[in-house]
Design a protein around this motif. Sequence first.
Motif, short mmCIF file in Angstrom:
data_model
loop_
_atom_site.label_atom_id
_atom_site.label_comp_id
_atom_site.label_asym_id
_atom_site.label_seq_id
_atom_site.Cartn_x
_atom_site.Cartn_y
_atom_site.Cartn_z
N VAL A 1 0.66 -1.34 0.07
CA VAL A 1 -0.19 0.14 0.08
C VAL A 1 0.64 1.12 -0.22
O VAL A 1 0.39 2.55 -1.16
CB VAL A 1 -0.93 0.30 0.92
CG1 VAL A 1 -1.45 1.34 1.23
CG2 VAL A 1 -2.30 -0.82 1.10
N LEU A 2 2.19 0.93 0.63
CA LEU A 2 2.89 2.22 0.72
C LEU A 2 3.51 2.40 -0.47
O LEU A 2 3.50 3.50 -0.91
CB LEU A 2 3.60 1.94 1.89
CG LEU A 2 3.12 2.45 3.58
CD1 LEU A 2 4.24 2.05 4.52
CD2 LEU A 2 2.72 3.73 3.68
N ILE A 3 3.78 1.76 -1.02
CA ILE A 3 4.49 1.55 -2.28
C ILE A 3 4.03 2.00 -3.40
O ILE A 3 4.45 2.68 -4.00
CB ILE A 3 5.36 0.02 -2.68
CG1 ILE A 3 6.07 -0.33 -1.79
CG2 ILE A 3 5.46 0.39 -4.64
CD1 ILE A 3 7.84 0.85 -1.96
N ILE A 4 2.62 1.59 -3.71
CA ILE A 4 1.54 2.41 -4.14
C ILE A 4 1.00 3.70 -3.62
O ILE A 4 1.39 4.53 -5.12
CB ILE A 4 0.49 1.75 -4.55
CG1 ILE A 4 0.22 -0.03 -5.17
CG2 ILE A 4 -0.73 1.93 -5.35
CD1 ILE A 4 -0.21 -0.50 -4.65
N SER A 5 0.80 4.15 -3.15
CA SER A 5 1.00 5.38 -2.67
C SER A 5 1.95 6.47 -3.11
O SER A 5 1.56 7.56 -3.93
CB SER A 5 0.94 5.27 -1.51
OG SER A 5 -0.46 4.86 -0.51
N PHE A 6 3.21 5.93 -2.25
CA PHE A 6 4.45 6.96 -2.98
C PHE A 6 5.59 6.88 -4.25
O PHE A 6 5.34 7.86 -5.20
CB PHE A 6 5.47 7.16 -1.87
CG PHE A 6 5.25 7.34 -1.02
CD1 PHE A 6 5.69 8.99 -0.13
CD2 PHE A 6 5.53 6.70 0.02
CE1 PHE A 6 5.56 9.00 0.96
CE2 PHE A 6 4.64 7.14 1.21
CZ PHE A 6 4.78 8.46 1.87
N SER A 7 4.67 5.90 -5.14
CA SER A 7 4.89 6.07 -6.90
C SER A 7 3.85 6.34 -7.52
O SER A 7 3.58 7.11 -7.88
CB SER A 7 4.38 4.28 -7.48
OG SER A 7 5.62 3.41 -5.74
N SER A 8 2.71 6.27 -6.70
CA SER A 8 1.55 7.48 -7.65
C SER A 8 1.92 9.06 -7.20
O SER A 8 1.66 9.52 -8.21
CB SER A 8 -0.15 6.65 -6.66
OG SER A 8 0.39 6.19 -6.82
N ILE A 9 2.20 9.04 -6.10
CA ILE A 9 2.55 10.64 -5.54
C ILE A 9 3.95 10.56 -7.13
O ILE A 9 4.15 12.92 -7.84
CB ILE A 9 3.18 10.61 -4.57
CG1 ILE A 9 2.42 10.90 -3.31
CG2 ILE A 9 3.87 12.47 -4.42
CD1 ILE A 9 2.78 11.28 -2.10
N ALA A 10 4.61 10.10 -6.80
CA ALA A 10 5.77 10.17 -8.11
C ALA A 10 5.01 10.24 -9.80
O ALA A 10 5.37 11.24 -10.58
CB ALA A 10 7.01 9.01 -8.25
N LEU A 11 4.34 9.54 -9.79
CA LEU A 11 3.68 9.62 -11.27
C LEU A 11 2.44 10.80 -11.89
O LEU A 11 3.02 11.73 -12.28
CB LEU A 11 2.73 8.33 -11.52
CG LEU A 11 4.00 6.79 -11.66
CD1 LEU A 11 2.41 5.95 -12.26
CD2 LEU A 11 4.23 6.95 -12.79
N ILE A 12 2.46 11.67 -10.22
CA ILE A 12 1.69 12.86 -10.60
C ILE A 12 2.80 13.99 -10.78
O ILE A 12 2.65 14.61 -11.71
CB ILE A 12 1.24 12.62 -9.04
CG1 ILE A 12 0.12 12.41 -8.75
CG2 ILE A 12 0.74 14.16 -8.96
CD1 ILE A 12 -0.95 12.13 -7.41
N PHE A 13 4.13 13.58 -9.81
CA PHE A 13 4.75 14.61 -10.69
C PHE A 13 5.67 14.96 -11.85
O PHE A 13 5.79 15.32 -12.91
CB PHE A 13 6.24 14.97 -9.34
CG PHE A 13 5.13 15.31 -8.20
CD1 PHE A 13 5.00 16.89 -7.84
CD2 PHE A 13 5.59 15.03 -7.45
CE1 PHE A 13 4.29 17.20 -7.22
CE2 PHE A 13 4.57 15.94 -5.78
CZ PHE A 13 4.80 16.80 -6.14
N SER A 14 5.34 13.27 -12.10
CA SER A 14 6.22 12.79 -13.80
C SER A 14 5.48 13.71 -14.74
O SER A 14 5.69 13.94 -15.61
CB SER A 14 6.07 11.91 -13.90
OG SER A 14 6.75 11.46 -15.04
N THR A 15 3.64 13.53 -13.97
CA THR A 15 2.81 13.57 -15.49
C THR A 15 2.56 15.26 -15.49
O THR A 15 2.48 15.53 -16.14
CB THR A 15 1.71 13.52 -15.35
OG1 THR A 15 1.88 11.64 -14.96
CG2 THR A 15 0.60 13.71 -15.56
N VAL A 16 3.30 15.63 -14.39
CA VAL A 16 3.01 17.61 -14.76
C VAL A 16 3.94 18.05 -14.65
O VAL A 16 4.25 18.96 -15.83
CB VAL A 16 2.52 18.05 -13.06
CG1 VAL A 16 2.44 19.70 -13.31
CG2 VAL A 16 1.22 17.62 -12.57
#
Length: 252
Positions: free
Chosen positions: A143-158
């Motif tokens: 769950v933690l890996i998915i959560s923080f990876s999602s944050i990384a993908l958010i910044f990578s998208t923006v």
Amino acid sequence: MFFALVKKETKEHIFSRKGIGFLFAVTLLMSTLSFSFISVKELSLLDQPTVVMTMLKLLLGINILISMVIGSTMIAGEKEKGTLESLLLTPLTKRNIILAKLTAILIFWLMVTLVSLPYLFVLAYQANIFPTILLYLYGVGTVLIISFSSIALIFSTVFASTKNAMILAIMAFLITAIPMFLSTTMKKSGLAKVISENSPVSASMTAMKDIFINKLATSQVLIELLPVFIFFLLTVFIALFIAKKVDFLRGE
């Protein structure tokens, strides 16, 4: 098409020189720590639950950072290389693109856990807590890996720059991890108290202690893990929502 993209991302980020290097580094760390717990007199006196907790904390912390490094390059990297256009021309929706890249990160996490399990099994053998380790590792850890990876993908998208995305993603993790470095007194007031009470990292560490040391009931531990699950839902939702921002560099 979805699985074809997962395969592509896995090949580029996991089975590449960079991915193999990350995996080797984790293996080397686990080997060094395991040897230290056995050979160093002071460390060998620690009880097994404490040893296991130390290993789990390092394993989670390092792999969250590695996952964020990988995730922050996935979309911004496509923009920098000029390959985003061909990706967007596939039948995949933008949300499917994000999910495929997130799946590739999870594959890396699975590989790391499989490499780490023999070390954890040996260190926890006499304490008979290996099933609990598996539950925590694949439950809370994933769950933690998915959560923080999602944050990384958010910044990578923006952002169009992998450097900017990576720096901001790691800063986000460090902010949530601040309570781990503060004294008990500092956690009781001001901003530190707010972060400590709502940080998924802080909640996961508290739950770990109550599982392995205090032996609290499952229901009580689940209540302590609420910030972790709320953070998970929030980050994944934002990552899928912001998927519409996956577009050509400078809107071209």
